[in-house]
Design an enzyme around this catalytic site. Structure first.
Site: not given
Ligand SMILES: *Cc1c(COP(=O)(O)O)cnc(C)c1O
Length: 462
Positions: A112
């Protein structure tokens, strides 16, 4: 460059407006009116460049005149300066033709950060120009919240409010959200699951009086700028492995379809991606949708990969929009059915389009743990449980084309699951070693829109 809503009934916006707006006023999500193309020559020319320069070249056409070249370059440089690996998104080899793309070297140890650090820079630059102040409200299954707080903490003209499901995030995730001391940071623990948090957020956006009163802005992956920043690492990884001369496949652990949708955009721009594989945990609505042609909500079961414990997959709407030939009215009807009935059937033409573009698989809790254990034993690499879901699913799709699995978080963010699988407790990087001794600040709130709005109005600094 213009952005249109997936439900076809909201104003057409510029990049800056789409970024500051988040959810469209017709309830839809913004997407570019047309996807800019990169020629094979332009893709080949990315080879060997630093990550920041790849980011500039890939994202530049989407940004239009919101930033000039020099300003945009400076924002990108500032966004990734806090990453602890010089490659930003390094590739690690797991097997003969299987690679891991480590996306967890940012400040909060999850992918993120790639989007949120850049959004933080872009919001600041845009707000400095306009003098506006805004309230960012984010819903999180754990990692979006900490990444958003890290990107916006201490900013004078921004309040950042994070809704997370009480008791359903890891302790590291929770502490990253509750320990920042800046008074523009507000962590709210909601008595519900992630889907409840996300639904409350969407309801706030659809309450125009509230939306305008607090100048609501969204940084969930409903925000196009989030998706855009994630397109970059698909290019960086593929070019490292020989694109555009050589095709590459990706497996993406996903819940909200944000990360894999970024891969879809990379492919639409001309990156020769062979397969895009959706990897889900036991909350497998996306895998079931692809198999059956019907999207149907079932209850969420808490898993060891909590950031993917989700049923309502917001960004899937963006893929549906393309699957239906960009017919916003059809998408609006399907989303209304999902809200009303908890399910909708996808037309034959649209499901054929989706199946041509995406493969899918799921990993059970046992398979996730077994994968963490096996990969540690064979390579020494410690996977977080989300990345392990990806590796498990990818293993069913290995072949002549190089496969890249996205490693979405650092194992130390989920130490209990990693220790249970391997006996090894991954330590936090030293810069956050005192996380467990910092004091926490959080407000528990019922899963009720009016109560949430009241708390937000009380907390934000008007
Ligand atoms: C947010 C997240 C995901 C999933 O991301 P999407 O936006 O749903 O594709 C997968 N793994 C981790 C560690 C995350 O923080």
């Amino acid at each position: 460059m213009h952005y249109v809503s997936t439900r076809g009934a909201a104003p057409v916006l510029s990049f800056e407006q789409a970024m500051m707006t988040g959810l469209a006023r017709d309830g839809g999500l913004y997407v570019p009116a047309t996807v800019p193309q990169m020629t094979p020559e332009a893709i080949a020319a990315l080879a060997g460049l630093r990550y920041e320069e790849v980011a500039f070249r890939v994202m530049r056409p989407f940004v239009g005149d919101t930033f000039d070249d020099a300003a945009f370059r400076a924002l990108i440089d500032a966004a990734y300066a806090g990453f602890t690996h010089p490659a930003r998104a390094p590739l690690v080899q797991l097997d003969a033709n299987h690679f891991l793309l480590e996306l967890f070297h940012g400040p909060t140890l999850a992918f993120k950060d790639f989007a949120m650090q850049l959004i933080g820079q872009m919001f600041q630059a845009a707000l400095a120009r306009s003098g506006a102040r805004i309230t960012i409200v984010g819903a999180t299954s754990g990692d979006t919240g900490s990444a958003a707080i890290e990107a916006f903490r201490g900013l004078a003209n921004v309040d950042v409010v994070i809704l997370y499901p009480h008791g359903r995030v890891s302790e590291v995730q929770r502490r990253q959200m509750t320990t920042p001391v800046e008074d523009n940071v507000h962590a709210l623990a909601v008595d519900g699951d992630f889907d409840d948090c996300q639904a409350a957020l969407k309801d706030m956006f659809n309450d125009f009086a509230f939306r305008d009163r607090v100048r609501l802005a969204g940084v969930n992956s409903i925000n196009w700028a989030r998706v855009l920043a994630q397109v970059v690492y698909y290019f960086a990884a593929a070019v490292t492995l020989g694109a555009p001369q050589r095709r590459v496949s990706f497996t993406v652990p996903t819940g909200n379809f944000g990360d894999i949708y970024a891969g879809h955009i990379a492919r639409a721009m001309g990156l020769p991606i062979d397969r895009l594989v959706i990897a889900t945990n036991q909350n497998d609505i996306l895998h079931r949708t692809l198999q059956t042609g019907r999207q149907e909500k079932k209850g969420v079961r808490a898993s060891i990969s909590p950031s993917m414990d989700i049923q309502v997959s917001s960004n899937f709407e963006r893929a549906l929009f393309d699957a239906y030939g960009r017919d916003g009215a059809v998408v609006a009807g399907q989303m209304e059915a999902l809200r009303r009935d908890g399910a909708f059937d996808i037309s034959q033409g649209a499901i054929d389009w989706l199946r041509a573009g995406f493969a899918s698989g799921r990993a059970s809790e046992e398979e996730t743990s077994a994968t963490i254990r096996a990969v540690q034993a064979s390579t020494g690499e410690l996977l977080c449980p989300h990345s392990a879901v990806g590796v498990h699913v990818a293993q069913a799709h290995l072949g002549a084309v190089p496969m890249v699995t996205l490693a979405t978080a650092h194992p130390a963010k989920f130490p209990d699951a990693v220790e249970a699988a391997t006996g090894i407790r991954p330590p936090l990087p030293s810069r956050m070693a005192d996380l467990y001794s910092r004091s926490e600040r959080v407000t528990r709130v019922p899963n009720d829109l009016a109560a949430l709005q009241r708390v937000i109005l009380e907390r934000i600094r008007h």
